[in-house]
Each structure stands twice: as structure tokens, then as C-alpha cells.
Design an enzyme around this catalytic site. Sequence first.
Site, PDB file in Angstrom:
ATOM      1  N   ASP A   1     -12.050 -34.521  53.959  1.00 25.81           N
ATOM      2  CA  ASP A   1     -12.381 -35.889  53.647  1.00 25.81           C
ATOM      3  C   ASP A   1     -11.308 -36.780  54.312  1.00 25.81           C
ATOM      4  O   ASP A   1     -10.323 -36.297  54.863  1.00 25.81           O
ATOM      5  CB  ASP A   1     -12.434 -36.084  52.113  1.00 25.81           C
ATOM      6  CG  ASP A   1     -13.265 -37.300  51.745  1.00 25.81           C
ATOM      7  OD1 ASP A   1     -13.753 -37.368  50.608  1.00 25.81           O
ATOM      8  OD2 ASP A   1     -13.445 -38.170  52.625  1.00 25.81           O
TER       9      ASP A   1
HETATM   10  C1  GLC Z   1     -14.720 -41.242  51.934  1.00 23.72           C
HETATM   11  C2  GLC Z   1     -15.464 -40.399  50.918  1.00 23.72           C
HETATM   12  C3  GLC Z   1     -16.428 -39.420  51.535  1.00 23.72           C
HETATM   13  C4  GLC Z   1     -17.003 -40.009  52.808  1.00 23.72           C
HETATM   14  C5  GLC Z   1     -15.869 -40.125  53.806  1.00 23.72           C
HETATM   15  C6  GLC Z   1     -16.310 -40.756  55.127  1.00 23.72           C
HETATM   16  O1  GLC Z   1     -13.389 -41.392  51.540  1.00 23.72           O
HETATM   17  O2  GLC Z   1     -14.683 -39.682  49.983  1.00 23.72           O
HETATM   18  O3  GLC Z   1     -17.437 -39.153  50.556  1.00 23.72           O
HETATM   19  O4  GLC Z   1     -18.019 -39.155  53.311  1.00 23.72           O
HETATM   20  O5  GLC Z   1     -14.761 -40.845  53.287  1.00 23.72           O
HETATM   21  O6  GLC Z   1     -16.664 -42.088  54.904  1.00 23.72           O
END
Ligand code: GLC
Length: 743
Positions: A288
Site C-alpha cells: 500500500d
Molecule cells: C491508499 C489506500 C489503498 C489504495 C492506495 C492507492 O492509501 O490504503 O486502499 O488502493 O492507497 O490509492
Amino acid sequence: MRRLFLSIGLFLVVLNSIASIQTVKTKAKNCEHRADSVVALMTLDEKIGQMVLLTSGADQTGPRMAVNDLEEIKAGRCGNIFNAHTVAYTRKLQEIAIEQTRLGIPLLFGFDVIHGHKTIFPISLGEAASWDMEAIEKSARIAATEAAASGLQWVFAPMVDIARDPRWGRISEGAGEDPFLGCRVAEARVHGFQDNDLSDPSTVLACVKHYAAYGAPQAGRDYSTVDMSERTLREVYLPPYKAAVDAGALSIMTSFNELDGVPSSGNPFLLKDILRKEWGFKGFVVTDYTSINEMVPHGIVANEKEAAGLAVNAGVEMDMQGSVYLKYLKQLISEGKVSEATINKAVRNILKIKFMLGLFDDPYRYCDKNREKQVVFSEENRKAAYDVACKSMVLLKNDKQVLPLAPGKSLAVIGPLADSTEDLLGSWHAAGTTEGVSSLLDNLKKSSGGKVSYAKGCDFSGNDTSGFAEALKIAEQADVVVLVLGEPCGWTGEAASRTSIDLPEIQTKLLQEIRKTNKPVVMVLMNGRPLALERETILVDAILETWYAGTSGGKAIADVLTGMYNPSGKLPVTFPRNLGQVPIFYSMKNTGRPYEKEGLEQKYRSRYIDSPNEPLFPFGFGMSYTRFGYSNLKLSSETLSKEGKLTIYVDLTNSGNYDGAEVVQLYVQDLVGSVTRPLKELKGFQKVFLKKGETRKVEFTLTEKELRFYRRDMSFGSEPGDFKVYVGGDSNATNIKGFRLKQ
Ligand code: GLC
């Protein structure tokens, strides 16, 4: 000259792959083999570049790290981009990668398409409330076609985190509290996104997230510590990730949280032992947003270089936005702390998927302007979103059959959400905008058949009561009050935990004043989490839970209120009476001192002195405008052998005045185990449509397999003994039969 030979080399590989991919369905093995051929042509810098995912400037979904994505792509330092969409913009970036880098390896474009791309469907918790897997798969299928038509090949979905704490704002993004329902929804979404051929330009790569157990943060505070027994992890939180992997998901996203002291992005137990060895996962692992960097504040490493080494050796193959692979992997390899074989394996996994998506065949396959115009936000897609929205709503109360609203009745539509369009879209609404979105108020004006007056009454929160007078005036003059209350869409989703799950006080005050008019009051809820509504529930005659119903939600809610659609949703998550009961979920344990109201001795029991134990609305609960009755519960036998199967029969009757659908639920209780077992576990459900007056026999089958659990020695299996079966329309099902599982 060297460049020419290299291009010829890559061309031959691609030619060979085109031939193989065209003659046989894209097979991971063939793509893996061709990926190896490309890896063999790459420099170490180019390999590391393929392990980098950077956000484009088009959107922001986390703490901003300033990089220039165009420069990074041109320099071969970034093989994957997220938050970029539309054919025009993705094509521009793809052309840089194809025409201005040495090997011309195509970019992979990802985006948070959580519940629709441009046509927004109900939030995921709302879709789960439909208990309609066909509808959920269709929703994901449409999201995939719109995303793929917009230049994307990868969606950061399904989010399958089990969540049992309504303080956590991301409870809105998943399928609620139960692993069985969570698994079915995960499967439906992966099938919808990937279908059965990733090279088909209407399918996209799914990314199951957030692995693992992100939905159990201490105190419901986002990103907070997760600490649980391995038994709870394996029985409750892991199954939906595994269901998504088994359904074919070929990427998985590590979560921000630590688990038992080790952050997921540096956790070989999760990423190697379970994901690869036990589950046989064949896709790639992405983190993430900057979650590798965050292992420094977690305190598991001293600096970002160590974080990069820990992550890549634990099995993380792509670094989202952290740029630590870019900065440190080469050095770590030269210091012997990371092997190039590890890099090669990661890059092969990523390139294999790019081959499977057909990007090497034709890097512009997802850049068809005409298709974009035809597919994205089509009338057909918005109709499908309307259909799913109708199915997702849950009727929680309907005294005196106030609903459906009789045609011609004059309505006073009041509340901070009554005329909102943005809030209908919920959190994570991707490329969705309020374009073409009409509010509940607008739709009631069109469909109610009577006079409709409106007053906002109050804001979401604060203490300004200046709008009350206008609201009370129209309430006095109307036949029925439709009071639209809840949370603004930004109060759930990421980084949106609350210490209260009450309605904001000003909204409750408005309701209390309106109650004094003695008019029938229908409360329409728009919210992304369970709310504690004990005070409000007794003040209203009817409650319709609409979640955030999406692009076509305004019409869908109006049509449910006016009876065009008979509500059929069931809660995928328990609604507590108050926050003090949390965590509260249907599959809790009996304890050694269960509280039975009838018991003589009531003091020394597992209970509260200031609240009942029971929730306000239980998991699986939802009413209909008609009445469903259960009768003749029968089992095919009183015993079940290891190899046998048990059939459970029940008659379902629609004895009311409306055609409608009921979600028949099957729960099982293991009375005695080598470890204590939950009071009930959902083991089956069927959504059954019956015409008024119709009766149908509904059947379930159980085998020994469904009775397995992690026993005292952590082996996974069943244990002979007595079981109970509960069948009904919610987790308080009272139709009960017993059977014995034989040795
Ligand atoms: C965010 C979220 C995740 C998302 C990613 C890209 O922090 O936790 O669910 O897919 O970043 O945006």
C-alpha cells in the site's frame, strides 16, 4: 547498432509471444516463460524500475511524495503508474514508455476502482447488503469495462478486509463482519473484474487488499496496531483474501498495519508461508501507499534502506509510491543483502501479468477513444447501478406500514442529505462525478405523485438550529415526513475513524422536534458505517438504510420509498445500540456465564448494567414490504458421516401483499469443540424471489468440510459431536434442528 539488436531481440520475443498468445488462451506458464526472456535482456536498473509504482499527478490518495512521473518513466525508473486514467492521458504516458525507453516495456496503469469507475455503484458495504452475488459480479464487470475503456488495466479492488468495529471508517469499503459472506463477495468481485481472460481488453487485473487483517485496528483507529491469535486470523480474517486468490486474483496489496508485531509489508509469515506456500498465489505483491517507508516509524527497521531490504526479502515485489526500491535495491544487492535472483523473480511475476494483460501484444489495446465514448457512463451502466442500488437497501423498521408511501401523499423532505448528489457517491468514487446524478429530493418530486416540499433543517453537524422552523413548518403541512439523515461521504473511507458512531446531535435534535408534530416520520439513512441509533429508532415510524447508493441512487431510493421496488437487503454488519457494545457481532462465543434473561441468577452473568447485550439490529436483518414465513424445517438425517452430506429443507412462504425477495440464511453451531466455538456461523444463504402467496421449498446441503475449524493443536479439521442448524431471515434465526457428526 546495439539498440537495434536489443529491439530485434525484444521484437522476436514479443512476436513469439503474439503467436503463442493468439494460438492458445493466455496461459500464465507461457507468459512466465516469455517474461523470463525479457528479464534476460534487462539491466538491473530496468529490473528495479519495474518494481516501482508511482502516482501520476492526476489524483492524490496518500501522503504526497514529490516525483515527476514523466521523467521517471522516461528514465526507466518507473514501470507502473496509478491515479492516471482516460485514454488520452494514459496513452501519453504509455507512448513515453514504449518509444522513449531502451526496451519499450509497457506501463501498467492502476486505479482505485472500488465500487465503479465513472458509473458509481453503491459503496461496497451497501453492495454486500444485497446478498446478491450475481448483482455484485455484474457491478464489478461494469466497473472493469469502464476502467479498461479508460486506459486502465488494474484496479485496487476488491477490498475484502473483515471489519467488526464501526469506528473504523474503512468498514464502508468491504463486505462487513462475516467471513462466509466476505468470501462469496470476494469471489464475485474477482470474477467480475478479471472474468476468464485477462488479455480481453474489457477485463482488468484485480488486486485483493489489504493483506492482512487491516480491518481489526485497535480502537478502530485507521492504520493502528492489529494483534490477534493465529486462530482468529485464520478463521475470521484470512478467508476472504484466500477466496479472492482462489478465484484467480493475480495481485495482492499489503496492508499498513503490523500483525502481531510485524508490519505486513515485511512479513514473510504472511507473504511467503501463507500466501505462496499454503495458498499457491501466482500473482505479484504490491504494497500500500509508502507502507515500506512506514516500517521505520513502525520501529521494525532503523531506516528506509533496511526497510527496502526487509520488504523485498519478505516477498514484496512492487513498491507503491515509496521510491525506496529505486533508492536502495542496487546498493543492497552490491552489499549481498538482497540477491539478484529475488529481483528477477519479482520482475518476472510483474512482467508475466503484463503479458497476460496483452500489453506486450499491443500496449495501446486499452487506449480506444471510441470504446471510451461508448462504454464509459453509458445509460445501460447507469441502469445497472440503479438495479444494484435498489437491491442494496435495507428496511430496518416499518411500523403501521408507513412504507411504501401511498401515491399522492404530500411529503415534507427534510435533512442535510436530502438534496445531496456528491454524498450519494460515497468514498473512493474514482472517476465518478455528480454529472448526471440527481438527488433523492429531485426524484421524489418526480415520482411521489403528491406535493413535495423541502427544507434542509440543519447541517451535518454543529449547533445551528436556525433551519428548524422552516422544517417544522413544512412538516406540519405534509402527510408524511421523509427525514434524510446520516454522515457526509467523507466521514467514512480512509483516514476517517470516529470516536462516536452516533448521529451528530443537531440531526437528532431536529428529529426530536419533528417528532412533536405527530406526523408519520420515515428516516432515510445515508452512511458508510453502522450507526448507534437507539434514541432515533424509537422516534420514527420507518427506517430505510441506503448507505451511499451511487450515481443512480437518488432514483433508486425514491423508487423503494414509493414501492416501485420492494426492499430486499440484509445487514452485512451488526448495528450496535451504542459504542459501548463494540466489538459486537453475531458469531460471538457463549462464555462461561452467558446472560439468559429468564435465568434466576442474573447478576453474575456476562452482561452490562446499563445496556442490553443484544444489538439494535442484528447481522443478516432486513425487512420487506411483504411478509415471509418459515415452516417445515427438516434434515435429511439426524447424523452426518465424514463422507456424507446432510440436506436441510425449509418451506418459505410469501404471505404478504407484495412480490419480494428474502435472503434465507443457514447458520450452524458446533456445541462442543477442543476449543470454544462461536454461537453461530453462517454456512449458507439463498436470495429467493417469491410472488405474493407463493411457497417454495428451499434446500441447503452441509458436508463435514463446512464444519472444519482450527482445533486445539491448530490443525484444520472437524470433530465429531452434536451440532445445531438455524434457518431464518437473520442471525437470530429461531428455526432449529440438531444433528450429529459421526467419527
Ligand atoms: C491508499 C489506500 C489503498 C489504495 C492506495 C492507492 O492509501 O490504503 O486502499 O488502493 O492507497 O490509492
